[in-house]
Design an enzyme around this catalytic site. Structure first.
Site, PDB file in Angstrom:
ATOM      1  N   ASP A  23     134.003 -44.908  62.638  1.00  0.00           N
ATOM      2  CA  ASP A  23     135.313 -45.286  63.184  1.00  0.00           C
ATOM      3  C   ASP A  23     135.603 -46.746  62.837  1.00  0.00           C
ATOM      4  OD1 ASP A  23     137.344 -44.400  65.714  1.00  0.00           O
ATOM      5  OD2 ASP A  23     137.035 -46.543  65.457  1.00  0.00           O
ATOM      6  N   ASP A 121     141.442 -43.235  60.665  1.00  0.00           N
ATOM      7  CA  ASP A 121     140.378 -44.248  60.678  1.00  0.00           C
ATOM      8  C   ASP A 121     139.018 -43.731  61.110  1.00  0.00           C
ATOM      9  OD1 ASP A 121     140.635 -44.170  63.539  1.00  0.00           O
ATOM     10  OD2 ASP A 121     139.938 -46.244  63.602  1.00  0.00           O
ATOM     11  N   GLU A 122     138.865 -42.423  61.259  1.00  0.00           N
ATOM     12  CA  GLU A 122     137.549 -41.944  61.688  1.00  0.00           C
ATOM     13  C   GLU A 122     137.242 -40.547  61.174  1.00  0.00           C
ATOM     14  OE1 GLU A 122     137.313 -40.695  66.030  1.00  0.00           O
ATOM     15  OE2 GLU A 122     139.187 -41.805  65.942  1.00  0.00           O
TER      16      GLU A 122
HETATM   17  N1  DCP Z   1     146.779 -45.713  67.000  1.00  0.00           N
HETATM   18  C1  DCP Z   1     148.109 -45.575  67.360  1.00  0.00           C
HETATM   19  N2  DCP Z   1     148.454 -45.217  68.638  1.00  0.00           N
HETATM   20  C2  DCP Z   1     147.490 -44.998  69.577  1.00  0.00           C
HETATM   21  C3  DCP Z   1     146.138 -45.087  69.229  1.00  0.00           C
HETATM   22  C4  DCP Z   1     145.805 -45.454  67.919  1.00  0.00           C
HETATM   23  O1  DCP Z   1     148.978 -45.777  66.497  1.00  0.00           O
HETATM   24  N3  DCP Z   1     147.832 -44.650  70.811  1.00  0.00           N
HETATM   25  C5  DCP Z   1     146.424 -46.133  65.630  1.00  0.00           C
HETATM   26  C6  DCP Z   1     146.210 -47.613  65.565  1.00  0.00           C
HETATM   27  C7  DCP Z   1     144.743 -47.793  65.445  1.00  0.00           C
HETATM   28  C8  DCP Z   1     144.277 -46.521  64.782  1.00  0.00           C
HETATM   29  O2  DCP Z   1     145.222 -45.527  65.193  1.00  0.00           O
HETATM   30  O3  DCP Z   1     144.392 -48.944  64.693  1.00  0.00           O
HETATM   31  C9  DCP Z   1     142.874 -46.132  65.214  1.00  0.00           C
HETATM   32  O4  DCP Z   1     142.827 -45.917  66.601  1.00  0.00           O
HETATM   33  P1  DCP Z   1     141.550 -46.264  67.471  1.00  0.00           P
HETATM   34  O5  DCP Z   1     141.748 -45.608  68.785  1.00  0.00           O
HETATM   35  O6  DCP Z   1     140.328 -45.933  66.695  1.00  0.00           O
HETATM   36  O7  DCP Z   1     141.677 -47.825  67.730  1.00  0.00           O
HETATM   37  P2  DCP Z   1     141.352 -49.038  66.802  1.00  0.00           P
HETATM   38  O8  DCP Z   1     140.749 -48.637  65.506  1.00  0.00           O
HETATM   39  O9  DCP Z   1     142.599 -49.842  66.674  1.00  0.00           O
HETATM   40  O10 DCP Z   1     140.320 -49.865  67.675  1.00  0.00           O
HETATM   41  P3  DCP Z   1     138.762 -49.601  67.938  1.00  0.00           P
HETATM   42  O11 DCP Z   1     138.060 -50.760  67.301  1.00  0.00           O
HETATM   43  O12 DCP Z   1     138.621 -49.619  69.411  1.00  0.00           O
HETATM   44  O13 DCP Z   1     138.414 -48.293  67.328  1.00  0.00           O
HETATM   45 CA    CA Z   2     139.000 -47.263  65.375  1.00  0.00          CA
HETATM   46 CA    CA Z   3     139.716 -43.942  65.873  1.00  0.00          CA
END
Ligand code: DCP
Ligand code: CA
Ligand code: CA
Length: 376
Positions: A23, A121-122
């Protein structure tokens, strides 16, 4: 378990698989910071500024610096602004994120084809068997992390275990740039102390209900019977009963490629002449070929679809001995099929060309002796 007269065998723990969950860290925000290093160390919020949207809009994600102000995904931009007025709001660029997503996928593909993306992203990877014959999934995960860093200049976190559920929880355990392995021996202890809201697949409503029942962590969940969990939470309850015991047999499901590629067109004016039909088929063949090109596929079954003015619809298909992808090949096969139908005096409102039985363009089929191909 009993359902009336039916009896199902309870699932057992299978610890023979090696699963990695990868992730990306603060994905959209990290990409933006990479593109503009002046943002590094600053509270970056992905989402349009509430001033530009009349207060509407939500936060997609935020850099870790912005998270310290309590800003997080799915929060209204207005609230994010109130919590962090100095936050730098940036509208998302999804094309760019998709590109990065494809790059990380290319990295995964070096090690396994069994990849199940959960979002841009995962992904889960099944590396029980892997292309580099590495025994240690932990070392392999480290290698993948490093390679993602080298190709994208972005960090990710990885979780390694013998099932998807544990791997997913492990990747979240140490962020950013974390790496966590949960061995079969550690699973029980790990799950016992895990807060219930960290169980993947447990939504906010369920968490509330769990709390009401006095369930705050895995150890509390372990004390509940299967029947009670099913009665209260249905399917989720059933699956949690096993997950908290370290049992999750769900396989890593690679996203199946598209089975066919094709184009169809409905005409404003009914086609009546051979010339019109041929010209439309030529256009469809070109569009289909363009699509095949984009996905780097060729195929060997051509399907022609014809809808007459009275809406009667027929399809004709032919499987060829070789793979095709060129517009002219598609056009010739479509015309042949059209001529086989052999009815020339009815108006046509729709035509479609589809190619199925697809393979990657670089796939070279093993030549079978002719007699085996005979009945195709
Ligand atoms: N995303 C989005 N709306 C949301 C959740 C996520 O548009 N409600 C998008 C933005 C994030 C990406 O998806 O960058 C990946 O979501 P993650 O939940 O994996 O969060 P992040 O990668 O941003 O942070 P982390 O480091 O906690 O994984
Ligand atoms: Ca993420
Ligand atoms: Ca994610």
């Amino acid at each position: 378990m009993f359902y009336g007269m039916l009896e199902f065998k309870d699932p057992e723990r299978n610890t023979s698989r090696k699963i990695i969950h990868v992730d990306m860290d603060a994905f959209f925000a990290s990409v933006e910071i990479r593109e503009n290093p002046a943002l590094r160390g600053k509270p970056v919020i992905i989402g349009r500024h509430p001033k530009d949207t009349g207060g509407k809009g939500v936060v997609a994600t935020a850099s870790y610096e912005a998270r310290q102000y309590g800003v997080h995904s799915a929060m209204s931009s207005m609230e994010a602004y109130e919590r962090c007025p100095e936050g730098i709001f940036i509208a998302g660029r999804y094309e760019l994120y998709r590109e990065v997503s494809n790059q990380i996928r290319e990295v995964f593909l070096k090690y396994t084809d069994i990849i199940e993306p959960l979002s841009l992203d995962e992904a889960y990877l099944d590396v029980t068997e892997n292309k580099v014959e590495m025994k240690s999934a932990t070392l392999l995960a480290r290698k993948i992390q490093r390679e993602i860093w080298l190709t994208t200049k972005l960090t990710c976190s990885a979780g390694i275990s013998y099932n998807k559920f544990l791997a997913k929880i492990a990747s979240d355990f140490r962020k950013p740039a974390g790496l966590t392995t949960i061995t079969p021996g550690e699973a029980e202890c790990f799950l016992k102390s895990l807060p219930i809201e960290k169980f993947y697949g447990v939504g906010r409503k369920t968490v509330e209900k769990m709390h009401e029942m006095g369930i705050y962590c895995g150890a509390d969940l372990l004390e509940k019977s299967e029947t009670e969990l099913i009665d209260t939470f249905g399917k989720t309850g059933y699956s949690l009963y096993y997950k908290v015991r370290g049992i999750d047999l769900s396989p890593v499901k690679p996203n199946r490629d598209r089975k066919s590629i094709g184009k169809e067109n409905t005409f404003d004016q009914i086609l009546v002449t051979e010339e019109e039909i041929a010209s439309q088929l030529r256009t469809l063949a070109e569009k289909t070929a363009a699509s095949l090109e984009k996905r780097k596929k060729h195929g060997k079954t051509v399907v022609l679809k014809v809808r007459y003015a009275n809406f009667e619809t027929i399809t004709r298909r032919k499987t060829l001995l070789k793979y095709i992808h060129q517009p002219v090949e598609l056009f010739n096969e479509a015309i042949n099929l059209w001529e086989e139908i052999g009815i020339y005096d009815r108006g046509i409102r729709l035509l479609g060309i589809t190619l199925t039985n697809l393979e990657p363009l670089d796939y070279i089929p093993i030549e079978l002796p002719l007699w085996k191909n005979d009945y195709k």
